[in-house]
Design an enzyme around this catalytic site. Structure first.
Site, PDB file in Angstrom:
ATOM      1  N   HIS A 147     117.686  67.604  66.408  1.00 40.66           N
ATOM      2  CA  HIS A 147     116.796  68.637  65.903  1.00 40.66           C
ATOM      3  C   HIS A 147     117.443  69.720  66.218  1.00 40.66           C
ATOM      4  O   HIS A 147     116.746  70.665  65.121  1.00 40.66           O
ATOM      5  CB  HIS A 147     116.245  68.964  67.432  1.00 40.66           C
ATOM      6  N   ASP A 151     113.569  69.823  61.922  1.00 39.14           N
ATOM      7  CA  ASP A 151     111.899  69.741  63.337  1.00 39.14           C
ATOM      8  C   ASP A 151     111.378  68.075  63.515  1.00 39.14           C
ATOM      9  O   ASP A 151     111.237  67.722  62.699  1.00 39.14           O
ATOM     10  CB  ASP A 151     111.323  70.529  62.679  1.00 39.14           C
TER      11      ASP A 151
END
Length: 394
Positions: A364, A368
């Site tokens: 992450h 995203d």
């Protein structure tokens, strides 16, 4: 003239290797190129071949011993030739030299240890620390029998866990297992890992596998098909084919797919380089050869390095879904579950077909959720659509 056999350097980070098995014994004649010794490094187990023909005059490193890179491990010459003296070995910590974990009952209690006079006398005679014994008498008092049992355990070399449980067997971690452990902990501690999972209709995938096998008269696995499809799709999803260095996301030009292969001593990930440009038949042939070499401990360092994305398939173990851990320094990994027959909804109709779970773990920090989800959605659309799948495999 004789030839020294040295511990080879099989990778940039390799500093030592472990002798697993000598294929020859002292006094045996060996031919140049013949298997001589199996060694284990942090990444692979491989077979070292004899550099020359001659007599194996001297073996300097025993099986199970760890040897620094460049140190002599054997000498090959001819009868009457004098091998060099044994090398000076650096002090390497062994399993036996490491401190034993402290059992819970070895923790000292506050105040005086409660023990019977006979227990105190025997403990004093034998040099036993009463604070390390768990008492079985009234109120936890240490009895003479408790001290005798402790002496018996010491004589038997009894081992205990850190919580005081008796150990049946101690299995030292192999070099590969240690490296896997280190890398997996590093992966989880240094990345913000998130896993997305999806169930897909695998009818087209099953049909395409059978079609390809019939057309080319060769064994094709579902992993082979996924390697090809994923590799081509990664061209449109560069963040999943990247690495993070400092505050820079570096998109990698090559698409090299690692395939996780389970071995008795651990997991290894051979790499199919430039998988996006290779036909499915070449991918299948290469993946089978790499898997065989992995099981025979014949992989070389180049064959397990340079991966940019990894696929881990546990379907052969009847696993439906799992959470794969990213293989550093990559940014994503695809977990593949088994294909099984189940009710499948197509439009307004329900029929018996094939389903499969895919699990994508991504970093992450680099991307995203919608970026990873988009990749997984497009992969699903390709695998579920026979025409799209055929196009990707052409």
């Amino acid at each position: 003239m004789g030839k020294e056999v040295l511990m080879p350097k099989l990778g940039l980070t390799m500093t030592k290797g472990k002798i697993v098995q000598w294929k020859k014994k002292e006094g045996d004649r060996v031919q140049e190129g013949e298997d001589l010794v199996i060694i284990e490094t942090e990444k692979i187990t491989t077979t070292v071949k004899s550099p020359v023909s001659g007599i194996l005059l001297k073996i300097y490193a025993k099986e199970g011993e760890e040897v620094p890179v460049g140190q002599i491990i054997a000498y090959i010459g001819e009868i009457g030739e004098q091998p060099p003296p044994s090398p000076t070995k650096p002090a390497l910590a062994t399993q036996q030299q490491q401190a034993q974990p402290i059992r819970t009952e070895e923790v000292k209690v506050i105040g005086e240890v409660r023990a019977s006079p006979r227990a105190r006398r025997l403990a004093k005679e034998k040099g036993i620390d009463l604070s390390k014994i768990r008492g079985t008498g009234p109120g936890g008092m240490i009895t003479e029998d408790d001290v005798i049992r402790e002496l018996e355990n010491i004589e038997k070399g009894m081992k205990f866990t850190a919580t005081g449980l008796r150990v049946k067997e101690v299995i030292p971690m192999s070099v590969i297992r240690q490296e896997i452990s280190r890398r997996m902990v590093q992966s989880l501690q240094t990345m913000a890992q998130v896993t997305l999972s999806i169930e897909i209709n695998a009818n087209s995938l099953v049909k395409m596998k059978n079609e390809i096998e019939s057309k080319y008269s060769m064994k094709i696995t579902y992993t082979d098909i996924l390697v090809k499809v994923v590799a081509k799709l990664l061209r449109d999803h560069p963040y999943l084919n990247a690495t993070l260095e400092g505050d820079q996301i570096k998109i990698i030009e090559e698409v090299n797919i690692g395939i996780a292969v389970a071995l008795d001593q651990g997991l290894i990930v051979p790499v199919i380089r430039n998988a996006d440009t290779k036909p499915i038949t070449e991918i299948a042939k290469e993946s089978h050869e790499l898997a065989d070499k992995a099981r025979e401990n014949k992989l070389n360092p180049d064959e397990v390095s340079g991966g940019t994305f990894t696929i881990s398939n546990l379907g052969m173990y009847d696993i439906d879904s799992f959470t794969p851990i990213i293989n550093p320094p990559q940014t994503a990994i695809l977990g593949v579950g088994r294909i099984r027959r189940a009710p499948v909804v197509v439009g307004d109709n329900i029929s018996i077909g094939y389903i499969m779970w895919l699990s994508l773990t991504f970093d992450h920090r680099v991307m995203d959720g919608h970026t990873a989800a988009k990749f997984l959605k497009e992969l699903t659309e390709i695998l579920e659509d026979e025409n799209k799948l055929r196009t990707f495999l052409s």
